[in-house]
Write an enzyme that holds these catalytic residues in place. Structure first.
Site, PDB file in Angstrom:
ATOM      1  N   GLY A  95       0.664  -0.973   0.046  1.00  0.00           N
ATOM      2  CA  GLY A  95       0.187   0.169  -0.294  1.00  0.00           C
ATOM      3  C   GLY A  95       1.014   1.365   0.329  1.00  0.00           C
TER       4      GLY A  95
ATOM      5  CB  ILE B 141       1.524   4.825   4.536  1.00  0.00           C
ATOM      6  CG1 ILE B 141       0.166   5.900   4.183  1.00  0.00           C
ATOM      7  CG2 ILE B 141       2.683   4.814   5.550  1.00  0.00           C
ATOM      8  CD1 ILE B 141       0.026   6.205   5.353  1.00  0.00           C
TER       9      ILE B 141
ATOM     10  CE  LYS C 248      -7.023   3.391   9.993  1.00  0.00           C
ATOM     11  NZ  LYS C 248      -5.669   2.357  10.372  1.00  0.00           N
TER      12      LYS C 248
ATOM     13  CE  LYS D 210      -5.922   4.632   0.686  1.00  0.00           C
ATOM     14  NZ  LYS D 210      -4.217   5.311   0.763  1.00  0.00           N
TER      15      LYS D 210
ATOM     16  CE1 TYR E 263      -9.896   4.584   7.596  1.00  0.00           C
ATOM     17  CE2 TYR E 263     -10.129   6.999   8.417  1.00  0.00           C
ATOM     18  CZ  TYR E 263      -9.377   5.773   8.951  1.00  0.00           C
ATOM     19  OH  TYR E 263      -8.354   6.576   8.254  1.00  0.00           O
TER      20      TYR E 263
ATOM     21  CG  PHE F 262      -2.307  14.856  11.657  1.00  0.00           C
ATOM     22  CD1 PHE F 262      -2.084  14.342  12.597  1.00  0.00           C
ATOM     23  CD2 PHE F 262      -3.117  16.070  11.847  1.00  0.00           C
ATOM     24  CE1 PHE F 262      -2.307  14.452  14.287  1.00  0.00           C
ATOM     25  CE2 PHE F 262      -3.369  16.205  13.088  1.00  0.00           C
ATOM     26  CZ  PHE F 262      -3.218  15.645  14.425  1.00  0.00           C
TER      27      PHE F 262
ATOM     28  CG  PHE G 215       1.147   0.112   7.069  1.00  0.00           C
ATOM     29  CD1 PHE G 215       0.945   1.870   7.767  1.00  0.00           C
ATOM     30  CD2 PHE G 215       2.177  -0.745   7.513  1.00  0.00           C
ATOM     31  CE1 PHE G 215       2.348   2.033   7.960  1.00  0.00           C
ATOM     32  CE2 PHE G 215       3.580  -0.361   7.514  1.00  0.00           C
ATOM     33  CZ  PHE G 215       3.644   1.588   7.373  1.00  0.00           C
TER      34      PHE G 215
ATOM     35  CB  SER H 105      -6.384   7.813  11.542  1.00  0.00           C
ATOM     36  OG  SER H 105      -6.856   9.091  10.690  1.00  0.00           O
TER      37      SER H 105
ATOM     38  CG  ASP I 239     -14.519  17.187   4.142  1.00  0.00           C
ATOM     39  OD1 ASP I 239     -13.851  15.960   4.943  1.00  0.00           O
ATOM     40  OD2 ASP I 239     -14.298  17.900   3.420  1.00  0.00           O
TER      41      ASP I 239
END
Ligand code: UD1
Length: 359
Positions: free
Chosen positions: A13, A15, A160, A88, A156, A185, A84, A129, A322
């Site tokens: 992936g 990251i 986490k 996401k 999601y 971030f 990981f 996250s 958002d």
């Protein structure tokens, strides 16, 4: 002689691939695991190319205990894991909650049980996250690790939060387990080799891949979601961190867990969920960001300036769900991990553009 064998799940992936390179260059033997659910097979060859040596890779689904267990049978000398492997996308998670809980929670349960079996030394770095903080109150900006956690609205985000709770409970139950949860971030950019980077499938949901695709003419313009927020230029503010800087933090986290007596994590003590875990001295949380907030419009203008490429954009309505503004206080990571994200944003945006050009 390497520094020890590290398991990397979700290794192909975005990251994961960058972290593979950094861990390997730091002297660790990496065993990459992925099922290519949301990544491409040729990433593995590209990692080998960057490293200039053969890599060790096992194809497996971490939510399949039997298949995942075989990786541990084959590599009984694993001393740590960076986890990981997860889905996401916030929006997708609302439509497919079970997919998210299976991939994000069942995989983690499997990892913890396989790592802690037979009293083996177990060190886990977990990919968390900043979403665990939700929209923080203004007085908590920039966000430090002891800022209140707000219940997430998406599966999601919840996955986490749950994952961190499962890990902190496990630290209490398994005396040989050490965990470091890294709260990212907004990771952006690509490796300087331009051999690996972010590979969105379909229309990108995240800002920077949409920016680079628009600059490349694949999309006709970028929608800036909202210019009526309570921020200096009205657009949302985030903490954009270079993926290579982020990858390097994982090396520091593994170094810390593998070193003996890594000490108490005083700064999470205030957080009721983690009080007992923190007392063990085997539970650590770090915010990984630059410490600087950047607005969407600043990023768009910064991209044009850094690359000299025109980026057509329009102001569009706000995107549902958002968060208005969020950025990190990364001082704890600097103090305790000796890590800092210091790549200038112009270089980061140029790396994203170089990567886009190779696609
Ligand atoms: C969110 C989550 C993050 C999660 C990520 C996964 C928060 C604070 N962060 O990131 O934890 O890992 O989703 O996808 O909840 N934007 C535009 N136009 C676009 C795309 C984005 O204006 O076409 C704006 C967004 O409104 C936002 C910013 O760009 O203000 C960044 O968006 P994005 O890259 O999607 O990341 P987050 O939503 O911050």
């Amino acid at each position: 002689m390497g520094k020890g064998k590290i398991l990397l799940t979700g290794a192909a992936g975005y990251i994961g691939s960058h972290t593979w390179v950094e861990l390997s260059q730091a002297g660790y033997d990496v065993v990459g695991v992925d099922n290519f659910y949301n990544s491409e097979r040729d990433v593995i060859d590209r990692i080998g190319k960057i490293l200039g040596k053969p890599v060790t890779f096992e194809e497996a689904d971490c939510s399949d205990l039997k298949a995942f267990g075989k990786v541990f049978e084959k590599h009984p000398d694993i001393v740590g894991a960076v986890h990981f492997a997860a889905c996401k996308a916030v929006g997708e998670s609302i439509d497919k909650p079970l997919l998210y809980y299976r991939n994000n929670i069942v995989s983690l349960l499997n990892l913890i049980s396989l790592m802690t079996e037979k009293g083996k030394k177990a060190n886990i770095v977990f990919s968390s996250s900043c979403t665990v903080y939700g929209q923080p109150d203004k007085e908590h900006l920039p966000i430090a690790e002891d800022a209140p956690l707000k219940r997430s609205l998406s599966p999601y985000g919840k996955s986490k939060q749950m994952a961190e709770e499962i890990l902190s409970d496990s630290v209490i139950a398994f005396p040989h387990l050490k965990v470091c949860a890294l709260r990212y971030f907004n990771p952006i950019g690509a490796h300087p080799s331009a051999l690996i980077g972010e590979l969105p499938r379909g229309v990108p949901q995240n800002l920077v891949p949409f920016v680079t695709q628009t600059a490349a003419g694949i999309r006709d313009h970028l929608n800036v979601f909202g210019n009526d927020y309570n921020t200096p230029d009205g657009s949302c503010i985030r903490d954009y961190i270079y993926v290579v800087d982020l990858a390097k933090a994982h090396v520091k986290a593994i170094d810390k867990l593998l070193s003996d007596g890594c000490g108490n994590d005083a700064q999470v003590i205030d957080e009721p969920t983690y009080v007992e875990a923190a007392k063990t001295g085997r539970w650590f949380v770090f915010n990984l960001g630059t410490g600087k907030g950047l607005s969407v419009l600043e990023l768009v203008n910064g991209f044009m300036k850094a690359t000299g490429v025109n980026l057509p954009y329009e102001i569009a309505p706000r995107r549902q769900g958002d968060i208005e503004q969020v950025w990190a206080d990364p001082r704890k990571a600097e103090r305790e991990l000796g890590w800092k994200a210091d790549t200038p944003i112009e270089d980061v945006l140029r790396s994203a553009w170089e990567w886009q050009k190779t696609l």
